[in-house]
Design an enzyme around this catalytic site. Structure first.
Site, short mmCIF file in Angstrom:
data_model
loop_
_atom_site.label_atom_id
_atom_site.label_comp_id
_atom_site.label_asym_id
_atom_site.label_seq_id
_atom_site.Cartn_x
_atom_site.Cartn_y
_atom_site.Cartn_z
N SER A 2 -2.07 8.89 94.01
CA SER A 2 -1.44 8.84 94.31
C SER A 2 -0.51 7.84 92.39
CB SER A 2 -0.70 8.24 95.74
OG SER A 2 -1.47 6.75 95.98
N GLN A 27 -4.44 -4.07 96.30
CA GLN A 27 -4.39 -4.36 95.51
C GLN A 27 -5.56 -4.44 93.95
OE1 GLN A 27 -2.19 -6.05 94.27
NE2 GLN A 27 -1.56 -7.36 94.79
N PHE A 29 1.65 -11.23 86.62
CA PHE A 29 1.32 -10.48 87.87
C PHE A 29 -0.15 -11.89 88.49
CE2 PHE A 29 3.17 -6.64 86.36
CZ PHE A 29 4.50 -6.76 86.53
N LYS A 56 -4.43 -5.67 110.95
CA LYS A 56 -3.39 -4.52 110.36
C LYS A 56 -3.83 -2.60 110.99
CE LYS A 56 -2.61 -5.91 106.34
NZ LYS A 56 -2.16 -6.08 104.69
N GLN A 89 2.33 -9.97 80.47
CA GLN A 89 3.53 -9.31 81.76
C GLN A 89 1.54 -9.56 82.89
OE1 GLN A 89 4.05 -5.12 82.09
NE2 GLN A 89 5.96 -5.53 82.68
N HIS A 122 -4.50 4.51 93.33
CA HIS A 122 -3.00 4.85 93.40
C HIS A 122 -2.91 4.11 92.27
CE1 HIS A 122 0.05 3.57 95.93
NE2 HIS A 122 0.21 2.65 94.95
N GLU A 124 2.41 5.33 91.98
CA GLU A 124 3.80 3.76 92.96
C GLU A 124 4.88 3.57 91.76
OE1 GLU A 124 1.90 0.12 94.84
OE2 GLU A 124 3.65 -0.46 93.98
N ARG A 147 4.19 -7.58 104.36
CA ARG A 147 4.47 -8.22 104.63
C ARG A 147 6.24 -8.52 103.61
NH1 ARG A 147 2.24 -14.03 103.57
NH2 ARG A 147 3.04 -13.36 102.31
N GLY A 148 5.70 -8.42 102.34
CA GLY A 148 6.09 -8.72 101.10
C GLY A 148 6.25 -10.07 101.22
N ASP A 149 6.88 -10.76 99.64
CA ASP A 149 7.17 -12.61 99.39
C ASP A 149 8.48 -13.39 99.64
OD1 ASP A 149 3.96 -12.85 98.48
OD2 ASP A 149 3.83 -11.28 97.00
P1 FAD Z 1 0.24 -9.20 105.59
O1 FAD Z 1 -1.22 -8.38 105.77
O2 FAD Z 1 0.78 -10.33 106.17
O3 FAD Z 1 -1.36 -10.38 104.65
C1 FAD Z 1 -0.46 -12.01 104.26
C2 FAD Z 1 -1.21 -12.99 104.03
O4 FAD Z 1 -1.00 -14.06 105.52
C3 FAD Z 1 -2.99 -12.88 103.68
O5 FAD Z 1 -3.32 -13.66 103.22
C4 FAD Z 1 -2.82 -12.88 105.20
O6 FAD Z 1 -4.87 -13.30 105.45
C5 FAD Z 1 -2.70 -13.94 106.37
N1 FAD Z 1 -2.40 -13.01 107.37
C6 FAD Z 1 -1.66 -11.65 107.81
N2 FAD Z 1 -2.22 -11.41 109.11
C7 FAD Z 1 -1.74 -12.92 109.89
C8 FAD Z 1 -1.92 -13.42 110.49
N3 FAD Z 1 -1.81 -12.16 112.12
N4 FAD Z 1 -2.21 -14.40 110.79
C9 FAD Z 1 -2.79 -15.76 110.61
N5 FAD Z 1 -2.82 -14.95 109.21
C10 FAD Z 1 -2.62 -13.56 108.43
N6 FAD Z 1 5.21 -6.58 97.83
C11 FAD Z 1 6.77 -6.45 98.05
O7 FAD Z 1 7.71 -7.43 98.70
N7 FAD Z 1 7.48 -5.36 98.19
C12 FAD Z 1 6.70 -4.02 97.58
O8 FAD Z 1 7.12 -3.25 97.92
C13 FAD Z 1 5.34 -4.18 97.83
N8 FAD Z 1 4.44 -2.94 97.61
C14 FAD Z 1 2.93 -3.67 97.75
C15 FAD Z 1 2.08 -2.21 97.46
C16 FAD Z 1 0.52 -2.50 97.95
C17 FAD Z 1 -0.57 -1.79 97.20
C18 FAD Z 1 0.13 -3.98 97.50
C19 FAD Z 1 -1.57 -4.43 97.52
C20 FAD Z 1 1.30 -5.52 97.49
C21 FAD Z 1 2.40 -4.67 97.34
N9 FAD Z 1 3.32 -5.75 98.36
C22 FAD Z 1 4.69 -5.67 98.18
C23 FAD Z 1 2.78 -6.90 97.67
C24 FAD Z 1 2.84 -8.09 99.30
O9 FAD Z 1 3.99 -8.00 99.74
C25 FAD Z 1 2.17 -9.31 99.09
O10 FAD Z 1 0.49 -9.23 98.89
C26 FAD Z 1 2.15 -10.29 100.15
O11 FAD Z 1 1.43 -11.54 99.99
C27 FAD Z 1 1.23 -9.29 101.45
O12 FAD Z 1 1.65 -8.44 102.30
P2 FAD Z 1 0.77 -7.72 103.02
O13 FAD Z 1 1.31 -6.50 104.18
O14 FAD Z 1 -1.29 -7.81 102.81
O15 FAD Z 1 0.73 -8.84 104.43
#
Ligand code: FAD
Length: 282
Positions: free
Chosen positions: A13, A173, A213, A162, A209, A263, A15, A104-106
Site C-alpha cells: 500500500s 512507523q 521527521f 487497540k 527532511q 506500506h 500513503e 490518535r494524532g498529535d
Molecule cells: P495511540 O495508540 O493512542 O498512542 C499514543 C501514545 O499514547 C503512545 O505513547 C501510547 O503508548 C500511549 N497510549 C496509548 N493508549 C494508551 C492508554 N489507553 N493509556 C495510556 N497511554 C496510552 N497522524 C496524523 O495526525 N494523521 C495521520 O493521518 C497519521 N497517519 C499515520 C499513519 C501511520 C501508519 C502511523 C504509524 C502514524 C500516523 N500518524 C498520523 C501519526 C500518529 O498520529 C502519531 O504517531 C501519534 O502520536 C500517535 O497516534 P496513535 O494512533 O499511534 O496513538
C-alpha cells in the site's frame, strides 16, 4: 518472527497526504497512476489533527477511487469531540468507504484541548460501538516505540488495547533497523496479538527532511546511516543512491523473513518507490 506469509497474501500500500492546491492535486493524480501500475492493495490518505484536512482527505480518497483504485482515509481523534468523529465516520460510511486507518494524532501547537478521546484505543472502541463492522480498521504500531510511551512494555500493552478494541491490522512507523521490527512482532505474538503488522517504509529522499521527521516521531536513523547521509552534504544524487540501496535491502530482508506486506510513505512522490519496486523484482 515465526509467521511466513504466503506471497499471494502480502499487501502493498501507498500513503499520500492530501494536496492543498489544484496543481498538487493534478500531480498526485499522475503519482497515483504511476504507483497504481505496481498493483497496490490500496492507497491511504492522511488526516490532519482536529479535522484540519478532513475535506481534502475525503476529496483525495474519492478522487483516487474515481480513478478506479482502492483508497482508505485516515482519521485522527485528537482535538475532536465524539459528535465530530461520529459525523465524520457517518460521512465516510455514506460515501461507501469500508477501510480506515484510525489514529490518535498529535495535538497541533497552539491548540490547548486534546478533545474527548485521549488515545487511539478509545477511537477504535467508539467506531466498533457506533458502526459495528462497517469498517476494516488499520492502526499504527511502533517497533522502536512511540516517543510518549512510558516504557517499551507499556507501549506494547497500549498497542494490544487497540487490537482488543477491534483493529484488523497494523501499519508500523518507519524504521531502518529490521531487528527492531522482528523483535516487536515476536513480542506481539508472545502476548497473543495475531493481526498482520505491516512494516511502514520511508524512502530516503532529502536528508534534512528525514532527520526532522525522525526527531519528532521517534523513528531512529541509525548512526552509520546518519554519518553517511551527513557526509554527502548537498549531493542529492548520492543521498538518493545510498537511500535506494539501504531501503531496497531493508525491504528485501523484510519480505524474505515473511513480513505480511509493505506500506510506503510516499510523500506524494513515485520515483524512489518505483525504483525500489523494480529492484525488488516485485
Ligand atoms: P495511540 O495508540 O493512542 O498512542 C499514543 C501514545 O499514547 C503512545 O505513547 C501510547 O503508548 C500511549 N497510549 C496509548 N493508549 C494508551 C492508554 N489507553 N493509556 C495510556 N497511554 C496510552 N497522524 C496524523 O495526525 N494523521 C495521520 O493521518 C497519521 N497517519 C499515520 C499513519 C501511520 C501508519 C502511523 C504509524 C502514524 C500516523 N500518524 C498520523 C501519526 C500518529 O498520529 C502519531 O504517531 C501519534 O502520536 C500517535 O497516534 P496513535 O494512533 O499511534 O496513538
Amino acid at each position: 518472527m515465526t509467521t511466513l506469509q504466503n506471497k499471494a497474501q502480502r499487501t502493498f500500500s501507498f500513503e499520500f497526504f492530501p494536496p492543498n492546491t489544484p496543481e498538487g492535486q493534478e500531480k498526485l493524480r499522475a503519482t497515483t497512476r504511476q504507483l497504481a501500475q505496481l498493483n497496490p492493495k490500496f492507497f491511504s490518505v492522511t488526516f490532519g489533527a482536529g479535522g484540519s484536512t478532513r475535506d481534502r482527505t475525503l476529496g483525495t480518497v474519492l478522487d483516487i477511487r474515481a480513478m478506479g483504485y482502492a483508497a482508505a482515509p485516515h482519521i485522527s481523534c485528537i482535538a475532536s469531540t465524539r459528535e465530530n468523529i461520529r459525523e465524520w465516520l457517518q460521512r465516510y460510511k455514506d460515501e461507501g468507504i469500508k477501510h480506515l486507518v484510525a489514529l490518535r494524532g498529535d495535538l497541533p501547537s497552539g491548540l490547548a484541548s486534546a478533545g474527548e478521546f485521549r488515545y487511539a484505543n478509545e477511537l477504535i472502541e467508539f467506531i466498533r460501538t457506533e458502526f459495528g463492522d462497517a469498517f476494516q480498521i488499520e492502526v499504527a504500531a511502533y517497533p522502536e516505540f512511540h516517543p510518549q510511551g512510558k516504557s517499551a512494555q507499556d507501549d506494547l500493552r497500549n498497542f494490544k488495547r487497540k487490537v482488543e478494541a477491534g483493529a484488523n491490522s497494523a501499519i508500523t512507523q518507519y524504521f531502518y533497523n529490521a531487528d527492531a521490527y522482528y523483535r516487536f512482532v515476536d513480542e506481539c505474538e508472545a502476548i497473543g496479538i495475531a493481526i498482520p503488522i505491516v512494516p511502514g517504509i520511508m524512502p530516503v529522499g532529502r536528508y534534512s527532511q528525514l532527520a526532522r521527521f525522525s526527531d519528532t516521531c521517534g523513528a531512529e536513523i541509525p548512526r552509520w546511516m546518519r554519518k553517511k547521509l551527513e557526509g554527502y552534504g548537498d549531493d542529492t544524487a548520492s543521498i538518493r543512491a545510498f537511500g535506494l540501496d539501504v531501503v531496497t535491502a531493508l525491504c528485501e530482508n523484510l519480505l524474505r523473513q515473511g513480513a505480511p506486506g509493505l506500506h510506503f510513505y510516499t510523500l506524494n512522490q513515485a520515483g524512489l518507490i518505483t525504483t525500489i519496486w523494480q529492484r525488488l523484482g516485485l
